[in-house]
Design a protein around this motif. Structure first.
Motif: not given
Length: 167
Positions: A70-97
């Protein structure tokens, strides 16, 4: 839990995909103790297959804790400048769906692909994810306007206007 031996390449005649064997998934009571998931995105499949090729068949794909993932996932999002929205590894399944649903995939097919034991849980994912998609696409001013309209509407819509009786 996933090991190198749990990932294999498959060809669909168009490109290469990865298939992942899942042992003892949480839905095993209804769908079986061993299941599979097909990674449909070719780029992600190639990356996963490349990664698995570099580790032993009996090595874990992720030998660390969920928290470190989860920390690595968060760091990757920060590196991609995807901040200010709550995306977690648990967001991947509903996001893909949501991605496949908005792209026209049928609910029946999504249920099969996502290994949902019950259609009701899939419908819940779709409802929440699509509404979040719509809500998150609004600017803060647009969200405030919607909130104001809902508040005003609640005050106005306390009951229908009186209707005169027909004579």
């Amino acid at each position: 839990k996933l090991m190198g031996k749990d990932v294999a390449p498959v060809s669909d005649g168009i490109g290469v995909k990865a298939v992942v064997a899942l042992k003892e998934p949480k839905n095993r009571a209804t769908l079986g103790a061993t299941q599979f998931a097909l990674l449909r995105h070719e780029g992600a499949s190639r990356y996963l297959l490349w990664f698995v090729n570099g580790i032993g068949k009996d090595e874990k794909l992720w030998p660390y804790s969920r928290g470190s993932f989860a920390r690595l996932f968060r760091d990757i999002l920060i590196g991609l400048h995807v901040v200010g929205i709550k995306i977690t590894p648990g967001s991947l399944r509903p996001g893909g769906t949501t991605h496949y649903y908005v792209g026209g995939e049928t609910v029946d097919r999504l249920q099969h692909l996502g290994r949902w034991a019950a259609a009701s849980s899939l419908f819940s994912y779709i409802q929440e994810a699509v509404s979040h998609l719509v809500w998150s696409s609004l600017s803060s001013d647009e969200r405030k306007t919607c909130e104001d309209l809902v508040t005003a509407g609640a005050e106005v819509l306390v009951g229908p206007p009186a209707v005169a009786a027909a004579s």
